[in-house]
Write an enzyme that holds these catalytic residues in place. Structure first.
Site, PDB file in Angstrom:
ATOM      1  N   ASP A  30      -2.295  11.001  -2.384  1.00  0.00           N
ATOM      2  CA  ASP A  30      -2.660   9.936  -3.331  1.00  0.00           C
ATOM      3  C   ASP A  30      -3.058  10.487  -4.689  1.00  0.00           C
ATOM      4  O   ASP A  30      -2.967   9.786  -5.693  1.00  0.00           O
ATOM      5  CB  ASP A  30      -3.790   9.079  -2.750  1.00  0.00           C
ATOM      6  CG  ASP A  30      -3.250   8.191  -1.646  1.00  0.00           C
ATOM      7  OD1 ASP A  30      -3.087   8.683  -0.516  1.00  0.00           O
ATOM      8  OD2 ASP A  30      -2.938   7.019  -1.932  1.00  0.00           O
ATOM      9  N   ARG A  78      -7.435  -0.303  -6.907  1.00  0.00           N
ATOM     10  CA  ARG A  78      -7.660   0.775  -5.929  1.00  0.00           C
ATOM     11  C   ARG A  78      -7.820   2.081  -6.720  1.00  0.00           C
ATOM     12  O   ARG A  78      -6.916   2.476  -7.450  1.00  0.00           O
ATOM     13  CB  ARG A  78      -6.498   0.884  -4.922  1.00  0.00           C
ATOM     14  CG  ARG A  78      -6.430  -0.324  -3.974  1.00  0.00           C
ATOM     15  CD  ARG A  78      -5.587  -0.037  -2.749  1.00  0.00           C
ATOM     16  NE  ARG A  78      -6.251   0.819  -1.801  1.00  0.00           N
ATOM     17  CZ  ARG A  78      -5.633   1.373  -0.735  1.00  0.00           C
ATOM     18  NH1 ARG A  78      -4.348   1.145  -0.543  1.00  0.00           N
ATOM     19  NH2 ARG A  78      -6.286   2.134   0.097  1.00  0.00           N
ATOM     20  N   GLN A  99      -2.524   2.677   9.933  1.00  0.00           N
ATOM     21  CA  GLN A  99      -1.219   2.800   9.254  1.00  0.00           C
ATOM     22  C   GLN A  99      -0.224   3.555  10.143  1.00  0.00           C
ATOM     23  O   GLN A  99       0.982   3.338  10.042  1.00  0.00           O
ATOM     24  CB  GLN A  99      -1.370   3.548   7.923  1.00  0.00           C
ATOM     25  CG  GLN A  99      -1.999   2.759   6.801  1.00  0.00           C
ATOM     26  CD  GLN A  99      -3.494   2.992   6.729  1.00  0.00           C
ATOM     27  OE1 GLN A  99      -4.127   3.333   7.726  1.00  0.00           O
ATOM     28  NE2 GLN A  99      -4.065   2.802   5.564  1.00  0.00           N
ATOM     29  N   ARG A 101       0.852  -1.182   0.000  1.00  0.00           N
ATOM     30  CA  ARG A 101       0.000   0.000   0.000  1.00  0.00           C
ATOM     31  C   ARG A 101       0.889   1.233   0.000  1.00  0.00           C
ATOM     32  O   ARG A 101       2.100   1.147   0.018  1.00  0.00           O
ATOM     33  CB  ARG A 101      -1.042   0.009   1.138  1.00  0.00           C
ATOM     34  CG  ARG A 101      -0.689  -0.674   2.401  1.00  0.00           C
ATOM     35  CD  ARG A 101       0.117   0.057   3.442  1.00  0.00           C
ATOM     36  NE  ARG A 101      -0.090   1.481   3.472  1.00  0.00           N
ATOM     37  CZ  ARG A 101       0.882   2.355   3.631  1.00  0.00           C
ATOM     38  NH1 ARG A 101       2.148   1.939   3.770  1.00  0.00           N
ATOM     39  NH2 ARG A 101       0.670   3.639   3.665  1.00  0.00           N
ATOM     40  N   GLY A 102       0.217   2.414  -0.040  1.00  0.00           N
ATOM     41  CA  GLY A 102       0.962   3.652  -0.214  1.00  0.00           C
ATOM     42  C   GLY A 102       1.052   3.929  -1.708  1.00  0.00           C
ATOM     43  O   GLY A 102       1.409   3.017  -2.492  1.00  0.00           O
ATOM     44  N   ALA A 103       0.736   5.154  -2.097  1.00  0.00           N
ATOM     45  CA  ALA A 103       0.570   5.458  -3.523  1.00  0.00           C
ATOM     46  C   ALA A 103       1.776   5.050  -4.391  1.00  0.00           C
ATOM     47  O   ALA A 103       1.606   4.333  -5.392  1.00  0.00           O
ATOM     48  CB  ALA A 103       0.233   6.934  -3.688  1.00  0.00           C
ATOM     49  N   ASN A 142      -5.808  12.420   0.227  1.00  0.00           N
ATOM     50  CA  ASN A 142      -4.884  11.632   1.052  1.00  0.00           C
ATOM     51  C   ASN A 142      -5.724  10.868   2.068  1.00  0.00           C
ATOM     52  O   ASN A 142      -6.966  10.994   2.100  1.00  0.00           O
ATOM     53  CB  ASN A 142      -3.842  12.542   1.725  1.00  0.00           C
ATOM     54  CG  ASN A 142      -2.707  11.736   2.353  1.00  0.00           C
ATOM     55  OD1 ASN A 142      -2.125  10.868   1.718  1.00  0.00           O
ATOM     56  ND2 ASN A 142      -2.404  11.999   3.609  1.00  0.00           N
ATOM     57  N   LYS A 143      -5.060  10.079   2.889  1.00  0.00           N
ATOM     58  CA  LYS A 143      -5.753   9.217   3.850  1.00  0.00           C
ATOM     59  C   LYS A 143      -6.825   9.992   4.626  1.00  0.00           C
ATOM     60  O   LYS A 143      -6.604  11.130   5.043  1.00  0.00           O
ATOM     61  CB  LYS A 143      -4.724   8.631   4.819  1.00  0.00           C
ATOM     62  CG  LYS A 143      -5.270   7.698   5.871  1.00  0.00           C
ATOM     63  CD  LYS A 143      -6.107   6.578   5.300  1.00  0.00           C
ATOM     64  CE  LYS A 143      -5.405   5.747   4.257  1.00  0.00           C
ATOM     65  NZ  LYS A 143      -6.313   4.886   3.452  1.00  0.00           N
TER      66      LYS A 143
HETATM   67  O1  MRU Z   1      -4.642   3.249   2.078  1.00  0.00           O
HETATM   68  P1  MRU Z   1      -3.161   3.450   2.033  1.00  0.00           P
HETATM   69  O2  MRU Z   1      -2.443   2.912   3.214  1.00  0.00           O
HETATM   70  O3  MRU Z   1      -2.565   2.998   0.709  1.00  0.00           O
HETATM   71  O4  MRU Z   1      -3.022   5.027   2.070  1.00  0.00           O
HETATM   72  C1  MRU Z   1      -1.767   5.614   2.056  1.00  0.00           C
HETATM   73  C2  MRU Z   1      -1.832   7.077   2.151  1.00  0.00           C
HETATM   74  O5  MRU Z   1      -2.858   7.692   2.210  1.00  0.00           O
HETATM   75  C3  MRU Z   1      -0.542   7.780   2.076  1.00  0.00           C
HETATM   76  O6  MRU Z   1      -0.572   8.941   2.846  1.00  0.00           O
HETATM   77  C4  MRU Z   1      -0.304   8.170   0.621  1.00  0.00           C
HETATM   78  O7  MRU Z   1      -0.421   7.055  -0.215  1.00  0.00           O
HETATM   79  C5  MRU Z   1       0.975   8.799   0.417  1.00  0.00           C
HETATM   80  S1  MRU Z   1       2.267   7.583   0.404  1.00  0.00           S
HETATM   81  C6  MRU Z   1       3.690   8.401   0.183  1.00  0.00           C
END
Ligand code: MRU
Length: 351
Positions: free
Chosen positions: A242, A87, A201, A48-50, A252-253
Site C-alpha cells: 500500500d 483511506r 480478504q 479496495r486494494g491500493a 501492507n495488510k
Molecule cells: O484494506 P484493503 O483490502 O484495501 O488492503 C489491501 C491490501 O493490503 C493489498 O495487499 C494491497 O492494497 C496491495 S493491492 C495490489
C-alpha cells in the site's frame, strides 16, 4: 479469470463498482454518481486494494467536476482532500488524485474554463486501468523469472496474504498476478492463501479469484505460517503493498510484517510486488507511514452478530510496516529492487 471481469466499470457517465463487501456470495454492482458517494465507497471498502482505490478516485474527481457550475483551483484542492482522507495508508489514492489536480490545473490555465475537463478526467481514469494491464504483466514476468532462477523448472508452492488480484488492481494483479501468470504456464503446484483477519480478504476475495482461475489453493489462517514454513510447505511468499518508503520499508495488510519475520527465520524468500504508484519516495522510511485504524466492530462482530462479549474493546490497525531487511526483493514494472542495497530502490524507480 476473464480479462473482461472488472471491479470498476464506467458506463453511461456513471461509475459502477463491484461491491466487494458482498463477495463471494453475491456479485452485484453499486452505482456511484458523485464525489461524496465515491469517498464513502472507498472508506467502506465497496472498492479496495491500493491500485483500485486510486483508479476509483480519478472517476470521483470527474464526477465532482460534472457537478460544479464553476470551479477554482482552491475548490479542486478541497474536493481532492475529501477523497484523500477516505483511506490514509494506500499512497495510490493521493498519487492519482494529485495527478488529477495537475491535469485540472493545466486544463484551467490552457482553456480558461472547465469545459471538456470532465471528459479528460474520465479518459485519464480509463487509461490508467488500461495501462495497469501492461505494468502488471511486466511485474508478473519479473516474478516468474525470479522464481525460475531460484527454483528451476519444477512446480512451485507459493503463499500470499490479503488480496492483490483483479479485485484490487482492475487487471491481472500484483502478487496474485505473478501467481496467475505462473499458473497459466503450468508452474503452480498450489497456493496457500492467508485468510487475512479480520476483514477476510483472503478467504472471501483471493479464494474467489483463485477459484475463478482454477488455480489449486488451500486457505490457511495467518497463525499457521510458522508451522507451514518450518515444515517446508512453502517455496516463496508474494504480497502486495500500500505504500513503500524510499528505503524499501513496506506498508501492507496487517499480518504481512509478521509473515516476513517468520519467512526470514525459515529462510523462505519474501517478495513485495507493487507498481511505482505504490511508492512514496518522499518519506525516508516506514515510520512515516500513517496506519489506518478501522472500526472495532470488524473484530467484535461478524455480519452484524456479536462474536465477542458485549462491551469488548478491540484495536484494529488495518496495515503494518515490514522492515526492508525482511524483504528479499521488491518487484515493480521497472525491475526488481534489492532493498538491502542502499539506494537501489531510488535507482530503479527513477530509471
Ligand atoms: O484494506 P484493503 O483490502 O484495501 O488492503 C489491501 C491490501 O493490503 C493489498 O495487499 C494491497 O492494497 C496491495 S493491492 C495490489
Amino acid at each position: 479469470m476473464s480479462e473482461s471481469y472488472q471491479p470498476i466499470i464506467w458506463r453511461d457517465d456513471t461509475l459502477f463498482l463491484l461491491d466487494q463487501r458482498q463477495l463471494p456470495q453475491v456479485e452485484t454492482f453499486v452505482a456511484v454518481t458523485d464525489l461524496p458517494q465515491t469517498a464513502t465507497a472507498i472508506r467502506e471498502m465497496v472498492v479496495r486494494g491500493a491500485p483500485c482505490i486510486g483508479f476509483t478516485a480519478i472517476f470521483g474527481m470527474a464526477l465532482w467536476v460534472r457537478g460544479q457550475a464553476s470551479l477554482t483551483l482552491e475548490s479542486c484542492r478541497n474536493a481532492a482532500s475529501e477523497l484523500i482522507a477516505a483511506r490514509p495508508t494506500a499512497v495510490n489514492l493521493s498519487f492519482e488524485v494529485n495527478r488529477c489536480l495537475d491535469l485540472m490545473e493545466n486544463h484551467l490555465s490552457e482553456k480558461g474554463s472547465s469545459s471538456g475537463l470532465f471528459d479528460r478526467l474520465v479518459a485519464f481514469g480509463k487509461l490508467q486501468i488500461d495501462e495497469s494491464q501492461s505494468k502488471n504483466t511486466a511485474m508478473a514476468k519479473l516474478g516468474f523469472a525470479e522464481l525460475e532462477r531460484t527454483f528451476g523448472d519444477r512446480k512451485w508452492r507459493l503463499m500470499t496474504h490479503c488480496n492483490t488480484g483483479f479485485l484490487a488492481c482492475g487487471s491481472l494483479g500484483t502478487a496474485l498476478g505473478v501467481i496467475s501468470y505462473a499458473h497459466r504456464l503450468g508452474r503452480i503446484d498450489y497456493v496457500l492463501a492467508d485468510e487475512t483477519r479480520p476483514y477476510l480478504q483472503g478467504s472471501r476475495l483471493t479464494a474467489f479469484e483463485l477459484a475463478k482461475e482454477k488455480i489449486p489453493y488451500y486457505l490457511v489462517v495467518e497463525g499457521a505460517a510458522s508451522y507451514l514454513l518450518s515444515r517446508g510447505q512453502v517455496d516463496a511468499i508474494f504480497v502486495g503493498a500500500d505504500r513503500i518508503a524510499a528505503n524499501g520499508d513496506t506498508a501492507n495488510k496487517v499480518g504481512t510484517a509478521t509473515l516476513a519475520i517468520i519467512a526470514k527465520t525459515y529462510n523462505i524468500p519474501f517478495y513485495v510486488v507493487a507498481p511505482v504508484s505504490s511508492f512514496d519516495t518522499s518519506i525516508p522510511d516506514g515510520s512515516h507511514i500513517e496506519i489506518e485504524l478501522r472500526a472495532e466492530s470488524e473484530l467484535t462482530e461478524h455480519k452484524g452478530q456479536m462474536i465477542a462479549p458485549v462491551g469488548a474493546r478491540a484495536i484494529n490497525p488495518s496495515f503494518d510496516v515490514t522492515d526492508h531487511r525482511y524483504i528479499t526483493g521488491i518487484i515493480c514494472e521497472k525491475g526488481l529492487i534489492n532493498p538491502s542495497i542502499m539506494g537501489n530502490l531510488l535507482k530503479v524507480v527513477n530509471s
